[in-house]
Design a protein around this motif. Structure first.
Motif, PDB file in Angstrom:
ATOM      1  N   LYS A  85     -16.328  18.032 -17.254  1.00 15.31           N
ATOM      2  CA  LYS A  85     -15.901  19.070 -18.197  1.00 15.31           C
ATOM      3  C   LYS A  85     -15.729  20.438 -17.535  1.00 15.31           C
ATOM      4  N   TYR A  86     -14.920  20.471 -16.491  1.00 13.29           N
ATOM      5  CA  TYR A  86     -14.567  21.764 -15.914  1.00 13.29           C
ATOM      6  C   TYR A  86     -13.184  21.712 -15.278  1.00 13.29           C
ATOM      7  N   ILE A  87     -12.599  22.900 -15.105  1.00 16.79           N
ATOM      8  CA  ILE A  87     -11.278  23.082 -14.495  1.00 16.79           C
ATOM      9  C   ILE A  87     -11.466  23.800 -13.168  1.00 16.79           C
ATOM     10  N   LYS A  88     -10.814  23.317 -12.138  1.00 17.15           N
ATOM     11  CA  LYS A  88     -10.905  23.945 -10.816  1.00 17.15           C
ATOM     12  C   LYS A  88      -9.610  24.706 -10.533  1.00 17.15           C
ATOM     13  N   ILE A  89      -9.716  26.026 -10.382  1.00 17.48           N
ATOM     14  CA  ILE A  89      -8.552  26.858 -10.081  1.00 17.48           C
ATOM     15  C   ILE A  89      -8.394  26.946  -8.564  1.00 17.48           C
ATOM     16  N   THR A  90      -7.271  26.428  -8.055  1.00 17.25           N
ATOM     17  CA  THR A  90      -7.020  26.433  -6.607  1.00 17.25           C
ATOM     18  C   THR A  90      -5.895  27.377  -6.205  1.00 17.25           C
ATOM     19  N   LYS A  91      -5.161  27.899  -7.200  1.00 19.00           N
ATOM     20  CA  LYS A  91      -4.105  28.873  -6.927  1.00 19.00           C
ATOM     21  C   LYS A  91      -4.310  30.051  -7.861  1.00 19.00           C
ATOM     22  N   SER A  92      -4.562  31.231  -7.277  1.00 21.57           N
ATOM     23  CA  SER A  92      -4.847  32.391  -8.099  1.00 21.57           C
ATOM     24  C   SER A  92      -4.326  33.649  -7.447  1.00 21.57           C
ATOM     25  N   LYS A  93      -4.330  34.729  -8.233  1.00 18.61           N
ATOM     26  CA  LYS A  93      -3.851  36.036  -7.769  1.00 18.61           C
ATOM     27  C   LYS A  93      -4.757  36.608  -6.690  1.00 18.61           C
ATOM     28  N   PRO A 104     -15.794  26.127 -16.956  1.00 18.36           N
ATOM     29  CA  PRO A 104     -16.249  25.078 -17.891  1.00 18.36           C
ATOM     30  C   PRO A 104     -15.249  24.901 -19.030  1.00 18.36           C
ATOM     31  N   ILE A 105     -15.071  23.672 -19.476  1.00 21.86           N
ATOM     32  CA  ILE A 105     -14.184  23.395 -20.608  1.00 21.86           C
ATOM     33  C   ILE A 105     -15.002  23.486 -21.894  1.00 21.86           C
ATOM     34  N   HIS A 106     -14.652  24.442 -22.737  1.00 23.66           N
ATOM     35  CA  HIS A 106     -15.353  24.630 -24.007  1.00 23.66           C
ATOM     36  C   HIS A 106     -15.117  23.417 -24.913  1.00 23.66           C
ATOM     37  N   ASP A 107     -16.125  23.076 -25.705  1.00 23.31           N
ATOM     38  CA  ASP A 107     -16.024  21.910 -26.585  1.00 23.31           C
ATOM     39  C   ASP A 107     -14.832  22.003 -27.544  1.00 23.31           C
TER      40      ASP A 107
END
Length: 330
Positions: free
Chosen positions: A219-227, A236-239
């Motif tokens: 239940k999480y998102i991994k950001i690999t491309k950012s500013k 974390p992915i909210h319910d």
């Protein structure tokens, strides 16, 4: 100012070519191609080196602002690996500096740099644009000092004036968020607005998000491309939005947010979708307002500072919180 006579010129050839840029010089009344390049940056650097080495007409030639930019940018990209949007902003800032492009660096004074900022302000462009120009100039002239092209740096003396926001960012109200939930199964793309609100992602981060960077079990998102470097993070992915992301994951395609042909949205295409949603819920918000909303919701929930910073991808100047305090995804 124009390039000196005999300097040569850079042209972009038509068609789909691997090396579309060519540097040509005039010899015996005819133009001769001296090299082909993948980018204008490579061509500009080659042209400067060629003239310094081979062209006696340019005896005493001094490094220009134009040459500095095309030498500094590859160096900076190699060292810091900035995002594509950041690189584009450097090019935009460079274009605003057109009056000094061909000026020798040692002849560029404070008044020339301040005039660029003042001209941008007179055109009605934003305070943010002025800041980006000053930031680009600062990085360029630090490089120039390091390479001993100049012995003075006037950039930090530049006056940007006061920041007068034309439309300050504001969070979505609870009523507007409820309207979004009410239109979830009615309007196309409403789920993307809710995902932005409950994750705090930048719009560019969401549009570039691929499904292999979403971990449904954990239940999480991994950001690999950012500013920014701080923007590389786990969210974390909210319910509340877990079912929305689950549904998107089951749609064919590489990207989480894609159209009916499985192609990812670019910003202009998504902006059209966004405008339709805002019109339907009678709201005037930008995509960046979602980050302000997320920050506000986190603050209302009394989430501690370090967790908020990690979720939103903000840098921290506090050594204790930024270096020694660690937060896992749970």
């Amino acid at each position: 100012m124009r390039k000196p006579n005999g300097y040569g010129s850079i042209k972009k050839l038509s068609g789909n070519r691997r090396r579309p840029f060519v540097f040509v010089v005039t010899k015996d009344g005819k133009q001769k191609s001296m090299g082909y390049f993948c980018s204008q940056v490579e061509a500009e650097i080659y042209a400067a080196d060629y003239n310094k080495k081979n062209n006696k007409i340019l005896h005493g030639y001094e490094t220009t602002f134009n040459e500095l930019f095309f030498r500094w940018l590859p160096f900076y990209i190699d060292k810091h690996q900035p995002s594509k949007s950041t690189i584009n902003s450097y090019h935009n800032s460079y274009r605003h500096c057109l009056p000094i492009h061909e000026m020798p660096l040692k002849k560029i004074k404070y008044c020339h740099l301040q005039d660029i900022i003042d001209t941008v302000k007179r055109k009605g462009l934003s305070y943010s644009t002025c800041k980006k120009i000053r930031s680009t100039l600062s990085l360029m002239f630090k490089y120039a000092l390091m390479m001993e092209y100049v012995d003075k740096n006037y950039v930090m003396l530049l006056n940007l004036g006061k920041n007068k926001q034309k439309r300050p960012h504001k969070p979505f109200t609870r009523q507007k968020i409820n309207k979004l939930w009410a239109n979830l199964n009615i309007l196309e793309g409403v789920d993307t607005v809710l995902i932005l609100i409950y994750t705090g992602m930048r719009i560019g981060e969401l549009l570039n998000l691929t499904k292999d960077n979403i971990y449904m079990r954990q239940k999480y998102i991994k950001i690999t491309k950012s500013k920014t470097k701080s923007g590389l993070r786990a969210i974390p992915i909210h319910d509340k939005i877990f079912p929305l992301i689950y549904n998107r994951m089951n749609i064919p395609g590489k990207y989480l947010i894609s159209d009916n042909t499985e192609n990812p949205y670019n910003y202009s295409k998504y902006r059209a979708l966004w405008n339709r949603i805002m019109q339907q819920i009678n709201a005037k918000h930008t995509t960046h307002d979602c980050r302000h909303t997320c920050a506000t919701l986190l603050d209302n929930a009394e989430v501690n500072y370090n967790a908020k910073r990690r979720i939103l991808g903000h840098a921290c100047s506090d050594v204790t919180n930024g270096v020694y305090t660690h937060k896992d995804i749970r």
